[in-house]
Design an enzyme around this catalytic site. Structure first.
Site, PDB file in Angstrom:
ATOM      1  N   GLY A  15       0.773  -1.234   0.000  1.00 19.88           N
ATOM      2  CA  GLY A  15       0.000   0.000   0.000  1.00 19.88           C
ATOM      3  C   GLY A  15       0.806   1.287   0.000  1.00 19.88           C
ATOM      4  O   GLY A  15       0.336   2.315   0.499  1.00 19.88           O
ATOM      5  N   SER A  16       2.013   1.243  -0.599  1.00 13.00           N
ATOM      6  CA  SER A  16       2.769   2.504  -0.636  1.00 13.00           C
ATOM      7  C   SER A  16       2.085   3.528  -1.555  1.00 13.00           C
ATOM      8  O   SER A  16       2.136   4.737  -1.296  1.00 13.00           O
ATOM      9  CB  SER A  16       4.228   2.280  -1.043  1.00 13.00           C
ATOM     10  OG  SER A  16       4.324   1.889  -2.384  1.00 13.00           O
ATOM     11  N   LEU A  93      -4.689  -7.273  -6.673  1.00 12.43           N
ATOM     12  CA  LEU A  93      -4.325  -8.385  -7.547  1.00 12.43           C
ATOM     13  C   LEU A  93      -5.498  -9.227  -8.037  1.00 12.43           C
ATOM     14  O   LEU A  93      -5.310 -10.196  -8.756  1.00 12.43           O
ATOM     15  CB  LEU A  93      -3.307  -9.293  -6.837  1.00 12.43           C
ATOM     16  CG  LEU A  93      -1.961  -8.608  -6.543  1.00 12.43           C
ATOM     17  CD1 LEU A  93      -1.061  -9.519  -5.726  1.00 12.43           C
ATOM     18  CD2 LEU A  93      -1.269  -8.182  -7.826  1.00 12.43           C
ATOM     19  N   LYS A  94      -6.713  -8.853  -7.658  1.00 14.32           N
ATOM     20  CA  LYS A  94      -7.882  -9.618  -8.106  1.00 14.32           C
ATOM     21  C   LYS A  94      -8.581  -8.895  -9.245  1.00 14.32           C
ATOM     22  O   LYS A  94      -8.557  -7.659  -9.309  1.00 14.32           O
ATOM     23  CB  LYS A  94      -8.885  -9.760  -6.949  1.00 14.32           C
ATOM     24  CG  LYS A  94      -8.358 -10.580  -5.805  1.00 14.32           C
ATOM     25  CD  LYS A  94      -8.575 -12.048  -6.089  1.00 14.32           C
ATOM     26  CE  LYS A  94      -8.008 -12.876  -4.951  1.00 14.32           C
ATOM     27  NZ  LYS A  94      -7.989 -14.298  -5.250  1.00 14.32           N
ATOM     28  N   ASN A 110      -6.123   2.298 -12.525  1.00 13.53           N
ATOM     29  CA  ASN A 110      -5.126   1.363 -11.989  1.00 13.53           C
ATOM     30  C   ASN A 110      -3.754   1.953 -12.247  1.00 13.53           C
ATOM     31  O   ASN A 110      -3.591   2.788 -13.147  1.00 13.53           O
ATOM     32  CB  ASN A 110      -5.255   0.007 -12.700  1.00 13.53           C
ATOM     33  CG  ASN A 110      -4.253  -1.003 -12.164  1.00 13.53           C
ATOM     34  OD1 ASN A 110      -4.021  -1.090 -10.943  1.00 13.53           O
ATOM     35  ND2 ASN A 110      -3.635  -1.764 -13.044  1.00 13.53           N
ATOM     36  N   HIS A 112       0.202   0.692 -13.030  1.00 12.58           N
ATOM     37  CA  HIS A 112       0.977  -0.479 -13.458  1.00 12.58           C
ATOM     38  C   HIS A 112       2.451  -0.082 -13.528  1.00 12.58           C
ATOM     39  O   HIS A 112       2.773   0.991 -14.048  1.00 12.58           O
ATOM     40  CB  HIS A 112       0.463  -0.931 -14.833  1.00 12.58           C
ATOM     41  CG  HIS A 112       1.089  -2.204 -15.291  1.00 12.58           C
ATOM     42  ND1 HIS A 112       0.709  -3.432 -14.789  1.00 12.58           N
ATOM     43  CD2 HIS A 112       2.088  -2.447 -16.161  1.00 12.58           C
ATOM     44  CE1 HIS A 112       1.450  -4.370 -15.359  1.00 12.58           C
ATOM     45  NE2 HIS A 112       2.288  -3.795 -16.199  1.00 12.58           N
TER      46      HIS A 112
HETATM   47  C1  GRF Z   1       2.915  -1.130  -7.599  1.00 13.89           C
HETATM   48  O1  GRF Z   1       4.135  -1.368  -8.236  1.00 13.89           O
HETATM   49  C2  GRF Z   1       1.809  -0.980  -8.619  1.00 13.89           C
HETATM   50  O2  GRF Z   1       2.236  -0.423  -9.816  1.00 13.89           O
HETATM   51  C3  GRF Z   1       1.381  -2.394  -8.844  1.00 13.89           C
HETATM   52  O3  GRF Z   1       1.487  -3.012  -7.594  1.00 13.89           O
HETATM   53  C4  GRF Z   1       2.452  -2.337  -6.801  1.00 13.89           C
HETATM   54  C5  GRF Z   1       1.779  -1.942  -5.529  1.00 13.89           C
HETATM   55  O4  GRF Z   1       2.654  -1.395  -4.600  1.00 13.89           O
HETATM   56  N1  GRF Z   1       0.075  -2.443  -9.448  1.00 13.89           N
HETATM   57  P1  GRF Z   1       2.099  -0.764  -3.270  1.00 13.89           P
HETATM   58  O5  GRF Z   1       1.231  -1.825  -2.595  1.00 13.89           O
HETATM   59  O6  GRF Z   1       1.329   0.458  -3.628  1.00 13.89           O
HETATM   60  O7  GRF Z   1       3.319  -0.451  -2.438  1.00 13.89           O
END
Ligand code: GRF
Length: 201
Positions: A15-16, A93-94, A110, A112
């Site tokens: 969740g950064s 991830l779902k 989203n 990516h």
């Molecule tokens: C990030 O790299 C994002 O692009 C991808 O998943 C990762 C999530 O990182 N979809 P975080 O949980 O926000 O730290």
């Protein structure tokens, strides 16, 4: 100033990006209030970040319901209860339920960790993305904020940020460099989307 859009953020892990959005919302760079954080993973550190910021959380798993229809309508009801207008996926991830994608069409984003359309699609998440970029010998990578539709990593691109791939990079080093860009562009892209939408109204 003005009315803040109500945003739900969906996370599966650390969740950064959520943290960056919380920060942007608090400083007013993002004219949105994060009203709910949803996760499929009760242990996601992102939920802890939400709680620390005083944001309500909802753990959602289709398998906890008798059937998927009930699961989907419970999620939709929850979002409705909180008056959610926009959904930001941040390391979720779902796949989203189809009725939700339909209802929030044009209002789900989203992020990516690559320069889409390269390195997107099924199986392209987390370190897999960065390993593929390194294996291809690309000189740059980056992050993409895009709209979400029924197909993985397919929707309209809202914003991209680029970083160099440096000699000696491994997936972790590259991921960290890309994440810095993610934390910047996600709030910017959402702000533009929300502002654009407000003008349309
Ligand atoms: C990030 O790299 C994002 O692009 C991808 O998943 C990762 C999530 O990182 N979809 P975080 O949980 O926000 O730290």
């Amino acid at each position: 100033m003005g009315i803040k859009a109500k945003l739900a953020v969906f996370v599966s892990g650390g969740g950064s990006n959520l943290q960056a959005l919380i920060g942007a919302s608090e400083t007013g760079k993002l004219s949105a209030e994060i009203v709910l954080v949803v996760s499929n993973n009760a242990k996601a550190y992102g939920l802890e970040r939400a709680r620390n910021a005083g944001i309500d959380t909802f753990v959602y798993n289709v398998k906890d319901y008798p059937n998927k229809e009930e699961a989907h309508s419970d999620l939709l009801e929850m979002l409705e209860e909180y008056g959610v207008e926009y959904i930001a996926l941040a390391g979720y991830l779902k796949l989203l339920p189809e009725p939700l994608v339909k209802k929030y069409k044009g209002r789900i984003t989203n992020i990516h960790p690559a320069l889409l359309p390269k390195y997107g699609g099924k199986g392209m998440f987390g370190h897999h993305v960065h390993e593929a970029v390194l294996a291809a010998g690309d000189k740059e990578s980056g992050a993409t904020v895009h709209m979400v539709d029924e197909i993985y990593d397919n929707g309209r691109i809202l914003k991209q940020g680029r970083v160099p791939v440096l000699p000696g990079d491994d997936a972790d080093k590259l991921a960290a460099r890309v994440l810095e860009v993610e934390h910047k562009i996600y709030a910017e892209a959402l702000e533009e989307l929300i502002k654009g939408k407000q003008h349309d109204d």
